[in-house]
Design a protein around this motif. Structure first.
Motif, mmCIF file in Angstrom:
data_model
loop_
_atom_site.group_PDB
_atom_site.id
_atom_site.type_symbol
_atom_site.label_atom_id
_atom_site.label_comp_id
_atom_site.label_asym_id
_atom_site.label_seq_id
_atom_site.Cartn_x
_atom_site.Cartn_y
_atom_site.Cartn_z
ATOM 1 N N ASN A 105 -9.082 2.652 0.134
ATOM 2 C CA ASN A 105 -8.690 3.465 1.286
ATOM 3 C C ASN A 105 -8.464 2.567 2.514
ATOM 4 O O ASN A 105 -9.368 1.883 2.977
ATOM 5 N N LEU A 106 -7.248 2.593 3.052
ATOM 6 C CA LEU A 106 -6.897 1.782 4.216
ATOM 7 C C LEU A 106 -6.556 2.637 5.432
ATOM 8 O O LEU A 106 -5.994 2.131 6.410
ATOM 9 N N THR A 107 -6.915 3.928 5.388
ATOM 10 C CA THR A 107 -6.533 4.820 6.487
ATOM 11 C C THR A 107 -7.047 4.317 7.827
ATOM 12 O O THR A 107 -6.360 4.430 8.854
ATOM 13 N N HIS A 108 -8.241 3.734 7.854
ATOM 14 C CA HIS A 108 -8.804 3.248 9.117
ATOM 15 C C HIS A 108 -8.052 2.045 9.661
ATOM 16 O O HIS A 108 -8.241 1.658 10.816
ATOM 17 N N LYS A 109 -7.163 1.460 8.849
ATOM 18 C CA LYS A 109 -6.394 0.299 9.291
ATOM 19 C C LYS A 109 -4.943 0.648 9.638
ATOM 20 O O LYS A 109 -4.158 -0.251 9.951
ATOM 21 N N VAL A 110 -4.597 1.920 9.588
ATOM 22 C CA VAL A 110 -3.227 2.319 9.914
ATOM 23 C C VAL A 110 -2.966 2.071 11.393
ATOM 24 O O VAL A 110 -3.723 2.509 12.258
ATOM 25 N N LEU A 111 -1.892 1.363 11.689
ATOM 26 C CA LEU A 111 -1.512 1.043 13.061
ATOM 27 C C LEU A 111 -0.523 2.077 13.588
ATOM 28 O O LEU A 111 0.289 2.609 12.828
ATOM 29 N N SER A 151 5.953 5.363 14.896
ATOM 30 C CA SER A 151 5.826 4.607 13.643
ATOM 31 C C SER A 151 4.373 4.320 13.290
ATOM 32 O O SER A 151 3.534 4.108 14.172
ATOM 33 N N PHE A 152 4.099 4.316 11.996
ATOM 34 C CA PHE A 152 2.786 3.975 11.466
ATOM 35 C C PHE A 152 2.968 2.858 10.441
ATOM 36 O O PHE A 152 3.890 2.908 9.617
ATOM 37 N N VAL A 153 2.101 1.859 10.507
ATOM 38 C CA VAL A 153 2.195 0.688 9.634
ATOM 39 C C VAL A 153 0.806 0.343 9.118
ATOM 40 O O VAL A 153 -0.180 0.483 9.838
ATOM 41 N N VAL A 154 0.738 -0.117 7.871
ATOM 42 C CA VAL A 154 -0.529 -0.592 7.331
ATOM 43 C C VAL A 154 -0.266 -1.827 6.482
ATOM 44 O O VAL A 154 0.785 -1.942 5.840
ATOM 45 N N PHE A 155 -1.203 -2.773 6.519
ATOM 46 C CA PHE A 155 -1.116 -4.001 5.745
ATOM 47 C C PHE A 155 -2.273 -4.050 4.750
ATOM 48 O O PHE A 155 -3.372 -3.581 5.045
ATOM 49 N N ASP A 156 -2.011 -4.653 3.578
ATOM 50 C CA ASP A 156 -3.109 -4.880 2.641
ATOM 51 C C ASP A 156 -3.697 -6.267 2.882
ATOM 52 O O ASP A 156 -3.316 -6.967 3.824
ATOM 53 N N PRO A 191 0.837 -1.209 0.000
ATOM 54 C CA PRO A 191 0.000 0.000 0.000
ATOM 55 C C PRO A 191 0.866 1.250 0.000
ATOM 56 O O PRO A 191 2.067 1.209 0.265
ATOM 57 N N PHE A 192 0.236 2.376 -0.320
ATOM 58 C CA PHE A 192 0.867 3.682 -0.136
ATOM 59 C C PHE A 192 0.501 4.187 1.249
ATOM 60 O O PHE A 192 -0.670 4.230 1.610
ATOM 61 N N LEU A 193 1.490 4.589 2.036
ATOM 62 C CA LEU A 193 1.254 5.163 3.362
ATOM 63 C C LEU A 193 1.927 6.523 3.419
ATOM 64 O O LEU A 193 3.140 6.634 3.281
ATOM 65 N N ASN A 194 1.114 7.559 3.572
ATOM 66 C CA ASN A 194 1.629 8.926 3.547
ATOM 67 C C ASN A 194 1.494 9.572 4.915
ATOM 68 O O ASN A 194 0.381 9.691 5.456
ATOM 69 N N LEU A 195 2.609 9.999 5.487
ATOM 70 C CA LEU A 195 2.600 10.694 6.763
ATOM 71 C C LEU A 195 1.908 12.045 6.585
ATOM 72 O O LEU A 195 2.246 12.825 5.701
#
Length: 330
Positions: A117-123, A162-167, A67-71
């Motif tokens: 959109n995976l923003t709600h899954k960002v850890l 740190s912020f992490v997200v998985f698809d 995924p794309f993860l943007n701070l």
């Protein structure tokens, strides 16, 4: 025999960003968990681009990719920031306006070519022990920055938030981002630190207390838990709209648990502290479950007690206990 000393502080940082790894060539770091030799499609593309990041972005069009993860950043909250010691640094409340004195964490946004959109899954700051299971309960939108940093740490301490997200791929692919937070001096050079509720003072703390006491203020703030003092939650069930964490301000009550107002000082909500009270009953001894995690469905059944505490500048204190009982679903 006069002498003078000087010190230099060295900070040892990881070779690669959080959750990335050093590639086989021992020079490059992975991007989105991938190295040049990991995928044949990258080997076919990489010669046309200057670096791995460009190759990975193009490769997304022909194969599943992380995924794309943007701070999320702003003028006040860039990728590297200083936070004054003892100053609350929490997840931004909905519609919260930031100032240099009231910084808050913006988090990160995430998208995926396949999952959307995976923003709600960002850890946020997930522990290594739960990565394999996806770390339920550690979503930034749910727990905020609990466990990520401690603004009571010594000045100069650096926290890697740190912020992490998985698809949804099998195995899942991840993306990560981070913000470096440095604990800074709480006061100017000519001021005195007089505690969390008082802050910085132009006079020493003892003199300030004597001056304020002469005003005759003996009334503590009014501390209000927004969800009452007794809650029952179901084990394994996420309470999406419920949080026990203190609010950012008295008027920002969405997704938080308590506010406080003082008759002399006004809004003292930013100075509310919350802590778990160790408790065991005849039936259970549930152990530790942070106030930012207790509503996520992952804490074991049992009784958890949390204490809110806030004081005004003259030391008048107010506290409220909130009891949370977690039970098995019928």
């Amino acid at each position: 025999n006069h002498s003078v000393t000087a010190t230099r502080t060295l900070t040892v940082q990881a070779v690669c960003p959080v959750f990335e790894r050093l590639c086989a060539n021992k020079v490059d770091c992975s991007f989105g968990g991938l190295c040049l030799g990991d995928m044949s499609v990258l080997n076919d593309i990489v010669d046309e681009f200057e670096d791995l990041e460009d190759a990975v972005i193009i490769a997304r069009t022909v194969t599943n990719a992380p995924p794309f993860l943007n701070l999320s950043i702003s003028a006040l909250v860039p990728g590297t920031i200083d936070v004054k010691q003892y100053t609350p640094y929490l997840k931004c409340a909905a519609g919260q306006d930031q100032t240099a004195e009231t910084l808050c964490e913006l988090g990160a946004t995430a998208t995926d070519d396949q999952d959307g959109n995976l923003t709600h899954k960002v850890l946020a700051c997930p522990p290594d022990s739960c990565i394999a299971a996806g770390c339920p309960g550690h979503e930034f939108q749910r727990k905020g920055l609990e466990g990520c940093l401690n603004t009571s740490a010594p000045v100069g301490t650096i926290f890697n938030v740190s912020f992490v997200v998985f698809d949804s791929a099998q195995p899942p692919l991840r993306a990560n981002a981070f913000r470096l937070v440095t604990i800074a001096q709480p006061c100017a050079a000519d001021e005195f630190w007089c505690g969390v509720t008082t802050g910085c003072s132009p006079v020493d703390c003892e003199t300030r207390t004597l001056l304020l006491a002469s005003d005759g203020d003996s009334t503590p703030p009014v501390l209000t838990p927004l969800h009452g003092t007794a809650l029952t939650l179901l084990y394994g069930v996420i309470s999406a709209t419920l949080s026990l964490l203190p609010c950012a301000t008295y008027n920002s009550t969405e997704g938080c648990g308590a506010v406080a107002w003082d008759g002399e000082e006004g809004d003292v909500t930013p100075y509310i502290e919350i802590a778990q009270v160790a408790v065991c009953t005849a039936d259970s001894c549930p152990g530790t479950c942070g106030p930012g995690t207790v509503t996520s469905g992952v804490c074991q059944p049992g009784v958890y007690i949390y204490t809110y505490l806030v004081s005004d500048v003259t030391g008048n204190a107010a506290s409220v206990n909130v009891t949370v009982k977690i039970v098995e679903a019928a």
